[in-house]
Design an enzyme around this catalytic site. Sequence first.
Site, PDB file in Angstrom:
ATOM      1  CG  ASP A   1      -7.192  -3.791  -3.880  1.00 34.73           C
ATOM      2  OD1 ASP A   1      -7.542  -4.785  -4.550  1.00 34.73           O
ATOM      3  OD2 ASP A   1      -7.769  -3.446  -2.848  1.00 34.73           O
TER       4      ASP A   1
ATOM      5  CG  ASP B   1      -2.047  -1.041   1.031  1.00 34.95           C
ATOM      6  OD1 ASP B   1      -2.563  -1.171  -0.090  1.00 34.95           O
ATOM      7  OD2 ASP B   1      -2.383  -1.720   2.019  1.00 34.95           O
TER       8      ASP B   1
HETATM    9  N1  GLY Z   1      -7.328  -1.546  -1.112  1.00 30.84           N
HETATM   10  C1  GLY Z   1      -8.312  -1.995  -0.218  1.00 30.84           C
HETATM   11  C2  GLY Z   1      -9.690  -1.686  -0.634  1.00 30.84           C
HETATM   12  O1  GLY Z   1      -9.952  -1.241  -1.737  1.00 30.84           O
HETATM   13  O2  GLY Z   1     -10.565  -1.876   0.193  1.00 30.84           O
END
Ligand code: GLY
Length: 414
Positions: free
Chosen positions: A192, A132
């Site tokens: 993601d 992230d």
């Molecule tokens: N990246 C985590 C979500 O979209 O919840």
Amino acid sequence: MKYTALMMLALFAATATAAEDVLIARMPEIFAKAAEHYRALDAAATPLKGAGDAKEAVPHGAKPHGDRRVPHGWNAKTGKLDMRSIYWWTSGHFPGSLWYLYEATGDEFFKDRATAWTETLAPNSKVTDNHDVGFIMYCSYGNARRLLKTDKYDALLVETADSLSKRFNPELGLIRSWGALNEKREFLVIPDNMMNLELLEWAAKAKGGDRRFDEIARSHADTTMKHHFRPDGGVFHVLNYDQRPGFVGVVQEIRRGQGRSCETAWSRGQSWAIYGYSMMFRETGERRYLDFAAKLADYAIGHPNMPADGIPYWDFGAPGEERDSSAGAVMASALVELARLVGGKKGAAYRAFAAKQLLALSSPAYFSEGDENGHWLLKHGVGHKPANSEVDVPLDYGDYYFLEALLRYRESGR
Ligand code: GLY
């Protein structure tokens, strides 16, 4: 009668002009209201944390860095702002939204506050235990360098790209999304992760960067393209890849993750993927990424469960349940970019669909008034429905991609 994605696109193109005119006309009012909301959020958060000053920023004698926090959401029951650690995956979105409001309004207040909140995130440049850091650092510092036209954050961003690239496994050709670097039993990847490639693409071209970052980003995008989608373009959420000799790179397990099931498509995941492949085409010029982004967008736009206002249910297989405004906002931002990249009639239709989504999101159905939503902009976001976590709430990333979509829309003109 069964509508194909192309028929739907043609239909939207026909009504495009009216929706686009209304959206352009409404934009100053939307940005003015958004600015008011974010002044209130900043005021509510600042006495708690004093962002920008490491000592002041840590209340109650908590540890420096570790307990620094950034506004994330809102608890409707207590009426309190939800502050999360600077290591939480969304910590770049509140500072990023402040940067977008600076871009939208030119108001120096937003520049100052965006700078202060952004600079609290610095310790993330060394983080290697999750993917992230791309979200966190590029939404904050990435916008800072772009809008301030400065290179003073470049070394920090390159360091972050280097940390992220430590999660790349060359045998699999993938960045590990979740889990420890040396985890042997599972190698988990989620769509993601496509969003974090933008940092790598930037760092590949930056002074002090390395072309290796581009190779990693392409490899991850190509391998994900092979395995992470059904033939119709619908996304899976979590894939677990095998690392055992003889089985390296085999998908050993599909998990529903934040989606309804392994047979349906989680809406925000679909939006992340449309956004990620559009970005990869912008950065590399490789046609396969553009074609793939269009395929994923057509899946979403033409889906029989896509509601008339263009804001999807939290999962494409959950009609009648909660909408996810964040999935709508991410998709709108992706579609504005894809429209520009695709061009022609198809591009105009994507742009028209995004205009419809943005009009919906800026209407009272989603856009908050006063403090009804704790001053966050968008109501009705869904974080993780299967875990019953953050269902029908404001989400910092919903606001961020909503503002980004509006700016992209304004920037790309008519
Ligand atoms: N990246 C985590 C979500 O979209 O919840």
